[in-house]
Enzyme design. Structure first.
Site, short mmCIF file in Angstrom:
data_model
loop_
_atom_site.label_atom_id
_atom_site.label_comp_id
_atom_site.label_asym_id
_atom_site.label_seq_id
_atom_site.Cartn_x
_atom_site.Cartn_y
_atom_site.Cartn_z
N LEU A 19 -3.72 -5.46 -4.26
CA LEU A 19 -3.67 -5.00 -2.88
C LEU A 19 -4.81 -5.68 -2.13
CD1 LEU A 19 -2.51 -3.16 -0.68
CD2 LEU A 19 -4.18 -1.43 -1.37
N LYS A 43 0.86 -1.18 0.00
CA LYS A 43 0.00 0.00 0.00
C LYS A 43 0.90 1.24 0.00
CE LYS A 43 -4.44 1.53 1.91
NZ LYS A 43 -5.22 1.32 0.69
N GLU A 97 -7.98 -5.59 -9.95
CA GLU A 97 -8.74 -4.78 -8.99
C GLU A 97 -9.17 -3.49 -9.68
OE1 GLU A 97 -6.07 -4.03 -5.73
OE2 GLU A 97 -4.44 -3.46 -7.06
#
Length: 297
Positions: free
Chosen positions: A211, A155, A187
């Site tokens: 993530l 992140k 994503e």
């Protein structure tokens, strides 16, 4: 001066051991977070005056720091103490707590300098809920190739890829940009993406290409409690477009139904039963968290 700059908030923030107004907080121009994006961040939602999934968010912060070889500068108790002080003025209103840790200040050089004092910044922002009208109707999204790097599991504050991918949906008048690496779902620009097929909630596997949102674990628990089958595996582009339901998840969106993708209807074009079950269970989980901490939601 841009109007947004002139309207910077006067709310309290934490910066390197001091509490000050956000508009007055300053860091060095040689901070490696500013020069290289050499840092990590987290966003923790708070409901009813209590952080939600706090330990899970802090565990991910620790994993991201480890990947960057930055020692976590604070204990879990110290992080929580900062959070509770910052969210207190907001009362029970939903809030988003933003954490950022960079490697620190050093002369500009790509090599990772050892022994720097990390820069620690924490602030809070209001967390506007998605309206009931939007939830009842669902949202539309567009697709794009996932052009970001191969360490998406960190992140990182280096979010230019996310900024560019989000702008694709902004310019298309859509809620999100759903991304694919080749033919495989990864994503969205700032959300995880789930599909429902034959009653099963399915998401991409946990690896370096995605993530892993905190809602990965939360949704798995909610599915188990609600008797909804749950699976993580590679999901093809064709499967996404033929899904019965498509759902976004993130700290700010919670869970959100997608009813059209690239102009093509998903399922029957309306929020589906799995989404509705998960959204209701999510609200119950928030309530339980607030009650567990001794604060009514």
């Amino acid at each position: 001066m841009h109007p947004l700059t002139a309207a910077l908030p006067n709310t309290l923030c934490y910066l390197d051991g001091e509490y000050t107004a956000v508009k007055d907080a300053k860091v060095s121009v040689l901070d490696r977070g500013f020069i290289f994006g050499d840092g990590v961040y987290e966003v923790v939602p708070a409901y009813g005056g209590q952080p939600f999934c706090f330990e899970e968010h802090m565990a991910r912060l620790d994993r991201s720091l480890t990947e960057l070889q930055i020692a976590n500068p604070l204990t879990l108790a110290e992080w929580r103490g900062i959070v509770m002080r910052l969210i207190a003025p907001g009362g029970d209103a939903p809030q988003a707590v933003y954490f950022q840790v960079t490697r620190g200040v050093a002369p500009r050089d790509h090599a990772m300098v050892k022994g720097l004092q990390p820069t620690v910044f924490v602030m809070v922002n209001p967390l506007p809920p998605v309206s009931d009208a939007v939830r009842a109707k669902g949202v539309t999204c567009v697709t794009a190739d996932d052009f970001r790097w191969q360490k998406a599991h960190i992140k990182s504050t280096s979010l230019l890829g996310a900024v560019l991918s989000r702008q694709i949906s902004v310019e298309a008048g859509a809620a999100e940009t759903v991304m694919f690496r080749g033919d495989w779902l990864s994503e969205a620009s700032s959300s995880n993406v789930w599909m429902v097929k034959d009653g099963v909630l399915i998401g991409p596997p946990k690896d370096n290409l995605v993530l892993t949102g905190i809602r990965y674990g939360l949704l798995e628990r909610l599915c188990k409690e609600g008797g909804i089958p749950f699976a993580l595996r590679r999901v093809s582009r064709d499967e996404v477009f033929s899904a019965d339901e498509l759902i976004l998840s993130s700290a700010s969106k919670e869970v959100l139904p997608v009813v059209a993708l690239d102009g093509k209807t998903i399922g029957n074009g309306h929020p589906g039963p799995i989404y509705k079950s998960l959204y209701a269970a999510y609200q119950q989980a928030k309530q339980r968290n607030a009650e567990k901490q001794g604060a009514p939601a």
